[in-house]
Scaffold this motif. Sequence first.
Motif, PDB file in Angstrom:
ATOM      1  N   GLU A   1     -13.722 -21.384 -93.440  1.00  0.00           N
ATOM      2  CA  GLU A   1     -14.765 -20.842 -92.568  1.00  0.00           C
ATOM      3  C   GLU A   1     -14.624 -19.323 -92.516  1.00  0.00           C
ATOM      4  N   LEU A   2     -15.692 -18.657 -92.102  1.00  0.00           N
ATOM      5  CA  LEU A   2     -15.701 -17.194 -92.019  1.00  0.00           C
ATOM      6  C   LEU A   2     -16.081 -16.770 -90.618  1.00  0.00           C
ATOM      7  N   VAL A   3     -15.266 -15.909 -90.030  1.00  0.00           N
ATOM      8  CA  VAL A   3     -15.540 -15.310 -88.725  1.00  0.00           C
ATOM      9  C   VAL A   3     -15.732 -13.812 -88.932  1.00  0.00           C
ATOM     10  N   ILE A   4     -16.849 -13.272 -88.446  1.00  0.00           N
ATOM     11  CA  ILE A   4     -17.126 -11.833 -88.563  1.00  0.00           C
ATOM     12  C   ILE A   4     -17.125 -11.218 -87.167  1.00  0.00           C
ATOM     13  N   VAL A   5     -16.322 -10.169 -87.006  1.00  0.00           N
ATOM     14  CA  VAL A   5     -16.221  -9.480 -85.717  1.00  0.00           C
ATOM     15  C   VAL A   5     -16.493  -7.997 -85.945  1.00  0.00           C
ATOM     16  N   GLU A   6     -17.398  -7.424 -85.143  1.00  0.00           N
ATOM     17  CA  GLU A   6     -17.764  -6.017 -85.317  1.00  0.00           C
ATOM     18  C   GLU A   6     -17.660  -5.261 -83.994  1.00  0.00           C
ATOM     19  N   ASN A   7     -17.152  -4.032 -84.079  1.00  0.00           N
ATOM     20  CA  ASN A   7     -17.213  -3.049 -82.987  1.00  0.00           C
ATOM     21  C   ASN A   7     -16.781  -3.603 -81.628  1.00  0.00           C
ATOM     22  N   ARG A   8     -15.590  -4.179 -81.599  1.00  0.00           N
ATOM     23  CA  ARG A   8     -15.041  -4.648 -80.327  1.00  0.00           C
ATOM     24  C   ARG A   8     -14.013  -3.653 -79.813  1.00  0.00           C
ATOM     25  N   PRO A   9     -13.872  -3.529 -78.496  1.00  0.00           N
ATOM     26  CA  PRO A   9     -12.809  -2.685 -77.948  1.00  0.00           C
ATOM     27  C   PRO A   9     -11.455  -3.105 -78.503  1.00  0.00           C
ATOM     28  N   TYR A  10     -10.559  -2.159 -78.623  1.00  0.00           N
ATOM     29  CA  TYR A  10      -9.286  -2.383 -79.298  1.00  0.00           C
ATOM     30  C   TYR A  10      -8.511  -3.564 -78.721  1.00  0.00           C
ATOM     31  N   SER A  11      -8.375  -3.617 -77.398  1.00  0.00           N
ATOM     32  CA  SER A  11      -7.587  -4.687 -76.774  1.00  0.00           C
ATOM     33  C   SER A  11      -8.222  -6.047 -77.016  1.00  0.00           C
ATOM     34  N   GLU A  12      -9.542  -6.116 -76.954  1.00  0.00           N
ATOM     35  CA  GLU A  12     -10.242  -7.376 -77.210  1.00  0.00           C
ATOM     36  C   GLU A  12     -10.104  -7.782 -78.673  1.00  0.00           C
ATOM     37  N   TYR A  13     -10.182  -6.803 -79.557  1.00  0.00           N
ATOM     38  CA  TYR A  13     -10.079  -7.096 -80.993  1.00  0.00           C
ATOM     39  C   TYR A  13      -8.720  -7.684 -81.344  1.00  0.00           C
ATOM     40  N   LEU A  14      -7.665  -7.160 -80.732  1.00  0.00           N
ATOM     41  CA  LEU A  14      -6.328  -7.677 -81.003  1.00  0.00           C
ATOM     42  C   LEU A  14      -6.218  -9.158 -80.663  1.00  0.00           C
ATOM     43  N   GLU A  15      -6.833  -9.558 -79.566  1.00  0.00           N
ATOM     44  CA  GLU A  15      -6.804 -10.969 -79.186  1.00  0.00           C
ATOM     45  C   GLU A  15      -7.556 -11.824 -80.194  1.00  0.00           C
ATOM     46  N   LEU A  16      -8.700 -11.349 -80.660  1.00  0.00           N
ATOM     47  CA  LEU A  16      -9.490 -12.094 -81.640  1.00  0.00           C
ATOM     48  C   LEU A  16      -8.759 -12.204 -82.971  1.00  0.00           C
ATOM     49  N   LEU A  17      -8.033 -11.155 -83.321  1.00  0.00           N
ATOM     50  CA  LEU A  17      -7.347 -11.110 -84.610  1.00  0.00           C
ATOM     51  C   LEU A  17      -6.297 -12.217 -84.736  1.00  0.00           C
ATOM     52  N   LYS A  18      -5.744 -12.635 -83.620  1.00  0.00           N
ATOM     53  CA  LYS A  18      -4.710 -13.668 -83.654  1.00  0.00           C
ATOM     54  C   LYS A  18      -5.224 -14.981 -84.234  1.00  0.00           C
ATOM     55  N   SER A  19      -6.536 -15.196 -84.156  1.00  0.00           N
ATOM     56  CA  SER A  19      -7.099 -16.469 -84.628  1.00  0.00           C
ATOM     57  C   SER A  19      -7.229 -16.526 -86.149  1.00  0.00           C
ATOM     58  N   ALA A  20      -7.009 -15.407 -86.817  1.00  0.00           N
ATOM     59  CA  ALA A  20      -7.212 -15.345 -88.270  1.00  0.00           C
ATOM     60  C   ALA A  20      -6.111 -16.069 -89.025  1.00  0.00           C
ATOM     61  N   HIS A  21      -6.452 -16.586 -90.200  1.00  0.00           N
ATOM     62  CA  HIS A  21      -5.458 -17.000 -91.191  1.00  0.00           C
ATOM     63  C   HIS A  21      -5.367 -15.932 -92.280  1.00  0.00           C
ATOM     64  N   VAL A  22      -6.554 -15.464 -92.701  1.00  0.00           N
ATOM     65  CA  VAL A  22      -6.630 -14.430 -93.737  1.00  0.00           C
ATOM     66  C   VAL A  22      -7.549 -13.324 -93.250  1.00  0.00           C
ATOM     67  N   LEU A  23      -7.023 -12.109 -93.102  1.00  0.00           N
ATOM     68  CA  LEU A  23      -7.854 -10.967 -92.744  1.00  0.00           C
ATOM     69  C   LEU A  23      -8.459 -10.360 -93.998  1.00  0.00           C
ATOM     70  N   LEU A  24      -9.761 -10.153 -93.999  1.00  0.00           N
ATOM     71  CA  LEU A  24     -10.451  -9.450 -95.081  1.00  0.00           C
ATOM     72  C   LEU A  24     -10.698  -8.034 -94.591  1.00  0.00           C
ATOM     73  N   ASP A  25     -10.045  -7.063 -95.210  1.00  0.00           N
ATOM     74  CA  ASP A  25     -10.045  -5.718 -94.636  1.00  0.00           C
ATOM     75  C   ASP A  25     -10.909  -4.733 -95.417  1.00  0.00           C
ATOM     76  N   GLN A  26     -10.435  -4.245 -96.575  1.00  0.00           N
ATOM     77  CA  GLN A  26     -11.182  -3.237 -97.304  1.00  0.00           C
ATOM     78  C   GLN A  26     -10.834  -3.273 -98.787  1.00  0.00           C
ATOM     79  N   LEU A  27     -11.708  -2.637 -99.595  1.00  0.00           N
ATOM     80  CA  LEU A  27     -11.606  -2.779-101.046  1.00  0.00           C
ATOM     81  C   LEU A  27     -11.379  -1.469-101.793  1.00  0.00           C
ATOM     82  N   TYR A  28     -11.572  -0.327-101.174  1.00  0.00           N
ATOM     83  CA  TYR A  28     -11.511   0.945-101.895  1.00  0.00           C
ATOM     84  C   TYR A  28     -10.247   1.741-101.588  1.00  0.00           C
ATOM     85  N   SER A  29      -9.257   1.110-100.994  1.00  0.00           N
ATOM     86  CA  SER A  29      -8.051   1.818-100.587  1.00  0.00           C
ATOM     87  C   SER A  29      -6.853   1.410-101.424  1.00  0.00           C
ATOM     88  N   TYR A  30      -5.991   2.362-101.710  1.00  0.00           N
ATOM     89  CA  TYR A  30      -4.710   2.088-102.359  1.00  0.00           C
ATOM     90  C   TYR A  30      -3.692   1.577-101.338  1.00  0.00           C
TER      91      TYR A  30
END
Length: 378
Positions: free
Chosen positions: A254-283
Motif C-alpha cells: 500500500e502507499l501512504v502520501i503525507v504532505e506539509n505536516r508540522p514537524y512533530s505531527e510528521y514524526l508520529e506519522l513516519l512511525k507507521s512506515a515500512h519503507v520511506l520513499l524520500d528523494q531521487l536526485y541526491s547523493y
Amino acid sequence: MGGEKLKVLLVGDASNCHNALAGGLRKLGHEVVVASDGTEWMDTDRDIDLSRRWNNKLGGLELWLRIKSLLPRMTGFDVVSIATQGFVRLRPERQWRIYDFLRKNNRSIFYTALATDSNYVRFALDPECPLRYTEYKYGGKSTPYLLQEPQLADNWLSEKMAGFCNHIYDTIDGAVSILYEYDVALCSRLAADKIAYGGIPIDVDSLECAELPDNINKVRFFLGRHRRRVLEKGGEMLEAAAKSVVERYPDRAELVIVENRPYSEYLELLKSAHVLLDQLYSYTPATNALLAMAYGRCVVSGAEPEYYDFIGEEDCHPIINGLPEYYSLVSTLERLVLNPDEIIRRGRMGRAFVEKHNSDIVVAQRFLNFWQKRSNDD
C-alpha cells in the motif's frame, strides 16, 4: 576559542537542521540561540521568531521592521552561523544589511550549507560539474524540475542573488556542509581550509527505535514530501512507481502520501512506515531519510558510493539508492514487496548508521572542531 564554553547564534533553518544542531551543542555545554522561521509550516523550535507573516510586500516590510528591532539580541556571540544565503525571507539587499550587521557585531561568522544557494546552482548547471546528476540535470538533460521552473535557476543566478552569495563567501570565516554534494560545490568556490563537513544532526535520543515486525504481510510505502518540492525531489516518479507496484500487488503493498505536516505531527506519522520513499536526485540521505532510519525503517533515498567513501563508511550501507529511472524504481520496489526480509534487515542497519554518523552530538562536535580551528588559525 579553545575548549571554552561558546555563545552561539544560529540564524535561519531548514528541515530542523539548525534546531537539531543547537540541541547537540547544548548537550556539549554551550549556550545556543536559534533565530529562524521554523521552516515555515514545519513550525520547528526557535528562540527568536523570524517568520514572515504574509507572503506579500506588507509581509516583507513587517518582517524587516521586526528584525531591525530584534538585531540587538543578535550581538556579542562567539560564533554566528547563517543557514545559507536564504537565512531569512527578505530581498537580497535587506539580507545583505542583516548579514553585515551580524558580521560586524559578533566575534566570528560562519555559513551552514544546508540548502540551495547561488553558488550551488552555478556549480550544478556547469557543463563541467563533476556530479553525475543534480536536481537540475540528469543524463546530460534538464530534469522535469528545471523544465517546469526555469525561472528559479535564473533567479538564483541573477546579479543581486549571485552578488550577495559572493559577498558572503568572500567574508565568512568558514563554511560547514551537511551534504556531500554541497561540500563538493563549496570546494569549487572556497579554499579547502575554509570548508568542513558537518552532516545533518539528528536527535536520536528523542526518536525511539521501534523495530519492524518479523513478518510484514503488507508493505507500507510512505511518501512524505513538501508540496512545492515534488519535482525537485523526484516525488512524482516515486509516486508513480509505488502506485504501479501497489496495483500489481494490492494485497501485499500500500502507499501512504503525507504532505506539509508540522514537524512533530510528521514524526508520529513516519512511525507507521515500512519503507520511506524520500528523494531521487541526491547523493546523500537528507533529514527525512535519516529520521526514518533512526526509527528503524527502510529508506529509498540518495546513497551514492562517493557519499559512503566521503564519510569513511565501508560496511554499513542501509540506504537503497534511488535514481530517477521509472522502470528501475518499479523493479526495486517490487523486489522489496516480494522480499520483506530485506526491509527488516536494512531497517536494523539504519538506526546504527544514524547513531554513528548523524547523532546531534557527533555532528555538533564536528561543527565545534571546525569553528574553533578557524578561530585559532585566525
